[in-house]
Write a protein that holds these residues in place. Structure first.
Motif, PDB file in Angstrom:
ATOM      1  N   SER A 262       0.532  -0.868  -0.141  1.00 13.68           N
ATOM      2  CA  SER A 262       0.075  -0.096  -0.059  1.00 13.68           C
ATOM      3  C   SER A 262       0.866   1.509  -0.194  1.00 13.68           C
ATOM      4  O   SER A 262       0.791   2.892  -0.541  1.00 13.68           O
ATOM      5  N   VAL A 263       1.275   1.510   0.675  1.00 15.84           N
ATOM      6  CA  VAL A 263       2.831   2.171   1.154  1.00 15.84           C
ATOM      7  C   VAL A 263       3.447   2.251  -0.288  1.00 15.84           C
ATOM      8  O   VAL A 263       3.842   3.528  -0.869  1.00 15.84           O
ATOM      9  N   LEU A 264       4.144   1.282  -0.708  1.00 12.68           N
ATOM     10  CA  LEU A 264       4.673   1.524  -2.165  1.00 12.68           C
ATOM     11  C   LEU A 264       4.121   2.160  -3.625  1.00 12.68           C
ATOM     12  O   LEU A 264       4.647   2.325  -4.323  1.00 12.68           O
ATOM     13  N   ALA A 265       2.441   1.165  -3.359  1.00 11.39           N
ATOM     14  CA  ALA A 265       2.066   2.312  -4.367  1.00 11.39           C
ATOM     15  C   ALA A 265       2.495   3.585  -4.215  1.00 11.39           C
ATOM     16  O   ALA A 265       1.291   4.156  -5.775  1.00 11.39           O
ATOM     17  N   LEU A 266       2.427   4.822  -3.286  1.00  4.97           N
ATOM     18  CA  LEU A 266       2.227   5.953  -3.679  1.00  4.97           C
ATOM     19  C   LEU A 266       3.919   6.974  -4.418  1.00  4.97           C
ATOM     20  O   LEU A 266       3.618   8.140  -4.817  1.00  4.97           O
ATOM     21  N   PHE A 267       5.045   5.719  -5.027  1.00  3.23           N
ATOM     22  CA  PHE A 267       5.810   5.809  -5.727  1.00  3.23           C
ATOM     23  C   PHE A 267       5.176   6.132  -7.479  1.00  3.23           C
ATOM     24  O   PHE A 267       5.905   7.403  -7.930  1.00  3.23           O
ATOM     25  N   PRO A 268       4.425   5.269  -7.810  1.00  2.00           N
ATOM     26  CA  PRO A 268       4.741   5.443  -8.923  1.00  2.00           C
ATOM     27  C   PRO A 268       3.331   6.318  -9.258  1.00  2.00           C
ATOM     28  O   PRO A 268       3.200   7.444  -9.771  1.00  2.00           O
ATOM     29  N   LEU A 269       2.678   6.882  -8.228  1.00  2.00           N
ATOM     30  CA  LEU A 269       1.460   8.038  -7.950  1.00  2.00           C
ATOM     31  C   LEU A 269       2.739   9.482  -8.129  1.00  2.00           C
ATOM     32  O   LEU A 269       2.328  10.237  -9.403  1.00  2.00           O
ATOM     33  N   PHE A 270       3.149   9.490  -7.515  1.00  2.00           N
ATOM     34  CA  PHE A 270       4.523  10.620  -7.163  1.00  2.00           C
ATOM     35  C   PHE A 270       5.251  10.646  -8.929  1.00  2.00           C
ATOM     36  O   PHE A 270       5.288  12.198  -9.740  1.00  2.00           O
ATOM     37  N   ALA A 271       5.503   9.565  -9.234  1.00  2.00           N
ATOM     38  CA  ALA A 271       6.000   9.395 -10.112  1.00  2.00           C
ATOM     39  C   ALA A 271       5.805   9.755 -11.884  1.00  2.00           C
ATOM     40  O   ALA A 271       5.978   9.901 -13.123  1.00  2.00           O
ATOM     41  N   MET A 272       4.060   9.129 -12.014  1.00  2.00           N
ATOM     42  CA  MET A 272       2.929   9.658 -12.234  1.00  2.00           C
ATOM     43  C   MET A 272       3.280  11.252 -12.944  1.00  2.00           C
ATOM     44  O   MET A 272       2.501  11.664 -13.650  1.00  2.00           O
ATOM     45  N   VAL A 273       2.469  12.433 -11.392  1.00  2.00           N
ATOM     46  CA  VAL A 273       2.750  13.890 -11.696  1.00  2.00           C
ATOM     47  C   VAL A 273       4.002  14.500 -12.058  1.00  2.00           C
ATOM     48  O   VAL A 273       3.683  15.388 -13.143  1.00  2.00           O
ATOM     49  N   PHE A 274       5.022  13.916 -11.980  1.00  2.00           N
ATOM     50  CA  PHE A 274       6.616  14.494 -12.643  1.00  2.00           C
ATOM     51  C   PHE A 274       6.205  13.926 -13.646  1.00  2.00           C
ATOM     52  O   PHE A 274       7.116  14.735 -14.785  1.00  2.00           O
ATOM     53  N   ALA A 275       5.784  13.145 -14.477  1.00  2.00           N
ATOM     54  CA  ALA A 275       6.090  12.427 -15.865  1.00  2.00           C
ATOM     55  C   ALA A 275       5.148  13.384 -16.511  1.00  2.00           C
ATOM     56  O   ALA A 275       5.912  13.827 -17.656  1.00  2.00           O
ATOM     57  N   TYR A 276       3.678  13.305 -16.274  1.00  2.46           N
ATOM     58  CA  TYR A 276       3.441  14.235 -16.735  1.00  2.46           C
ATOM     59  C   TYR A 276       3.667  16.060 -17.667  1.00  2.46           C
ATOM     60  O   TYR A 276       3.536  16.901 -17.802  1.00  2.46           O
ATOM     61  N   SER A 277       4.242  16.165 -15.907  1.00  2.00           N
ATOM     62  CA  SER A 277       4.829  17.416 -15.729  1.00  2.00           C
ATOM     63  C   SER A 277       5.676  17.353 -17.263  1.00  2.00           C
ATOM     64  O   SER A 277       5.574  18.711 -17.116  1.00  2.00           O
ATOM     65  N   LEU A 278       7.051  17.158 -16.890  1.00  2.00           N
ATOM     66  CA  LEU A 278       7.852  17.536 -17.787  1.00  2.00           C
ATOM     67  C   LEU A 278       7.720  17.446 -19.200  1.00  2.00           C
ATOM     68  O   LEU A 278       8.252  17.827 -20.253  1.00  2.00           O
ATOM     69  N   ALA A 279       6.927  15.781 -19.265  1.00  2.00           N
ATOM     70  CA  ALA A 279       5.580  16.178 -20.789  1.00  2.00           C
ATOM     71  C   ALA A 279       5.341  17.344 -20.544  1.00  2.00           C
ATOM     72  O   ALA A 279       5.279  18.394 -22.647  1.00  2.00           O
ATOM     73  N   SER A 280       4.213  17.675 -19.978  1.00  2.00           N
ATOM     74  CA  SER A 280       4.179  19.401 -20.423  1.00  2.00           C
ATOM     75  C   SER A 280       4.702  20.884 -20.566  1.00  2.00           C
ATOM     76  O   SER A 280       4.561  21.642 -21.537  1.00  2.00           O
ATOM     77  N   ALA A 281       5.903  20.612 -19.576  1.00  2.00           N
ATOM     78  CA  ALA A 281       7.279  21.377 -19.263  1.00  2.00           C
ATOM     79  C   ALA A 281       7.872  21.901 -20.943  1.00  2.00           C
ATOM     80  O   ALA A 281       7.865  22.285 -21.829  1.00  2.00           O
ATOM     81  N   THR A 282       7.605  20.387 -21.432  1.00  2.00           N
ATOM     82  CA  THR A 282       8.819  20.485 -23.011  1.00  2.00           C
ATOM     83  C   THR A 282       7.885  20.352 -24.106  1.00  2.00           C
ATOM     84  O   THR A 282       8.707  21.296 -24.790  1.00  2.00           O
ATOM     85  N   ARG A 283       6.660  20.468 -24.394  1.00  2.00           N
ATOM     86  CA  ARG A 283       5.931  20.880 -24.646  1.00  2.00           C
ATOM     87  C   ARG A 283       5.672  22.305 -25.051  1.00  2.00           C
ATOM     88  O   ARG A 283       5.839  22.539 -25.403  1.00  2.00           O
ATOM     89  N   ARG A 284       5.325  23.118 -23.110  1.00  2.00           N
ATOM     90  CA  ARG A 284       5.251  24.314 -23.806  1.00  2.00           C
ATOM     91  C   ARG A 284       6.626  24.725 -24.053  1.00  2.00           C
ATOM     92  O   ARG A 284       6.539  26.383 -24.166  1.00  2.00           O
ATOM     93  N   ILE A 285       7.942  24.734 -23.450  1.00  2.00           N
ATOM     94  CA  ILE A 285       9.540  25.657 -24.113  1.00  2.00           C
ATOM     95  C   ILE A 285      10.060  25.268 -24.770  1.00  2.00           C
ATOM     96  O   ILE A 285      10.452  25.681 -25.731  1.00  2.00           O
ATOM     97  N   GLY A 286       8.933  24.207 -25.801  1.00  2.00           N
ATOM     98  CA  GLY A 286       9.717  23.839 -26.769  1.00  2.00           C
ATOM     99  C   GLY A 286      11.171  23.198 -27.111  1.00  2.00           C
ATOM    100  O   GLY A 286      11.893  23.150 -28.066  1.00  2.00           O
ATOM    101  N   TYR A 287      11.469  21.972 -26.137  1.00  2.00           N
ATOM    102  CA  TYR A 287      12.674  21.482 -25.680  1.00  2.00           C
ATOM    103  C   TYR A 287      12.805  20.786 -26.713  1.00  2.00           C
ATOM    104  O   TYR A 287      12.216  19.836 -26.662  1.00  2.00           O
ATOM    105  N   GLN A 288      13.886  20.385 -27.546  1.00  2.00           N
ATOM    106  CA  GLN A 288      14.327  19.264 -28.147  1.00  2.00           C
ATOM    107  C   GLN A 288      15.057  17.914 -27.617  1.00  2.00           C
ATOM    108  O   GLN A 288      15.493  18.449 -26.620  1.00  2.00           O
ATOM    109  N   SER A 289      14.590  16.972 -27.591  1.00  2.00           N
ATOM    110  CA  SER A 289      15.251  16.014 -27.854  1.00  2.00           C
ATOM    111  C   SER A 289      16.269  15.786 -27.732  1.00  2.00           C
ATOM    112  O   SER A 289      16.711  16.499 -28.291  1.00  2.00           O
ATOM    113  N   ILE A 290      17.015  15.024 -26.643  1.00  2.00           N
ATOM    114  CA  ILE A 290      18.617  14.847 -26.913  1.00  2.00           C
ATOM    115  C   ILE A 290      19.030  13.568 -26.464  1.00  2.00           C
ATOM    116  O   ILE A 290      18.976  12.462 -26.411  1.00  2.00           O
ATOM    117  N   VAL A 291      20.286  12.892 -26.803  1.00  2.00           N
ATOM    118  CA  VAL A 291      20.542  11.972 -26.892  1.00  2.00           C
ATOM    119  C   VAL A 291      21.219  11.634 -26.310  1.00  2.00           C
ATOM    120  O   VAL A 291      22.206  12.278 -25.466  1.00  2.00           O
TER     121      VAL A 291
END
Length: 249
Positions: A220-249
């Motif tokens: 039950s406690v470990l279920a919090l980790f994917p929850l927080f990771a999901m918030v940051f994953a969607y935040s990063l995807a949104s920020a990438t589109r907003r600032i037009g960041y180019q993918s790097i290698v």
């Protein structure tokens, strides 16, 4: 001018979000590894305490191994899309994290239900072991199960289900006594102070309840980790589109 002033703070937020996502992705990898180790433990060291119950299921450790393995595998692959910052893959990864969160919650609930089934099946399981003890001793078909009741009585220092009276008169196995192996295959109920007075059911209930409850709470406690990771994953995807960041290698 205003855009130039905002740019450093925007980029700082961008890199902060990516750093936090990398951190939680690492934690998710460790979560998967912990679940794998728990499954291995249930299938090895703790197995005999569960197998004596009629409610035992061979599938529970394998479910934990599969869930943990999938988490480790996906978390390993996710490092690439986080470093390269691919918005599409980040959204897909976020969807997986949502599924992982609900999977861990459901698995936690399942462990609680499994714990109750195992505890409920203890009386019948021990009764079967006691009744068929002599047959199991003469047969090689059960392998490790041939000494399952002996293992329980030795390791938990108990005798029978509720007490030694569950065994027929003059047929107490040596595992019911402190001086196991001293004389013959059986010990005597008249050996005051040398016999395990406590039944195995209370000790097994306490042991199984403590350990499986701990696993359920852990999931039950470990279920919090994917929850927080999901918030940051969607935040990063949104920020990438907003600032037009180019993918790097």
């Amino acid at each position: 001018m205003g855009e130039e002033e905002l740019q450093p703070s925007v980029m700082f937020s961008f890199y902060f979000i990516r750093g936090m996502l990398l951190l939680f992705n690492l934690l998710l990898w460790l979560v998967g590894l912990l679940i794998i180790l728990t499954g291995i433990w249930l299938h090895t060291d703790f197995q005999n305490y569960l197998r004596i119950s009629e409610g035992y299921s061979i599938y529970v450790p394998y479910i934990l191994l599969v869930v943990g393995g999938v988490l480790v595998f996906v978390a390993s692959l996710a490092c690439s899309c986080i470093v390269k910052i691919d918005p599409t893959m980040l959204v897909i990864y976020g969807g997986f994290l949502i599924a992982a969160m609900f999977t861990l919650i459901l698995l936690s609930i399942y462990i609680y239900a499994y714990k109750d089934n195992v505890i409920a099946g203890l009386p019948d399981g021990i009764e079967t072991e006691v009744k068929n003890y002599n047959a199991y001793q003469k047969s090689d078909t059960r392998g490790i199960n041939a000494t399952l009741i002996d293992f329980i009585q030795n390791s938990l220092e108990c005798c029978g289900g509720q007490n030694h009276l569950d065994w027929a008169k003059n047929s107490l196995p040596n595992s019911c006594c402190w001086n196991e192996g001293a004389t013959g295959n059986y010990c005597s109920a008249n050996q005051t102070g040398l016999m395990h007075e406590v039944g195995c059911i209370p000790k097994l209930v306490r042991l199984i309840n403590t350990n499986l409850t701990s696993i359920g709470v852990m999931l039950s406690v470990l279920a919090l980790f994917p929850l927080f990771a999901m918030v940051f994953a969607y935040s990063l995807a949104s920020a990438t589109r907003r600032i037009g960041y180019q993918s790097i290698v």
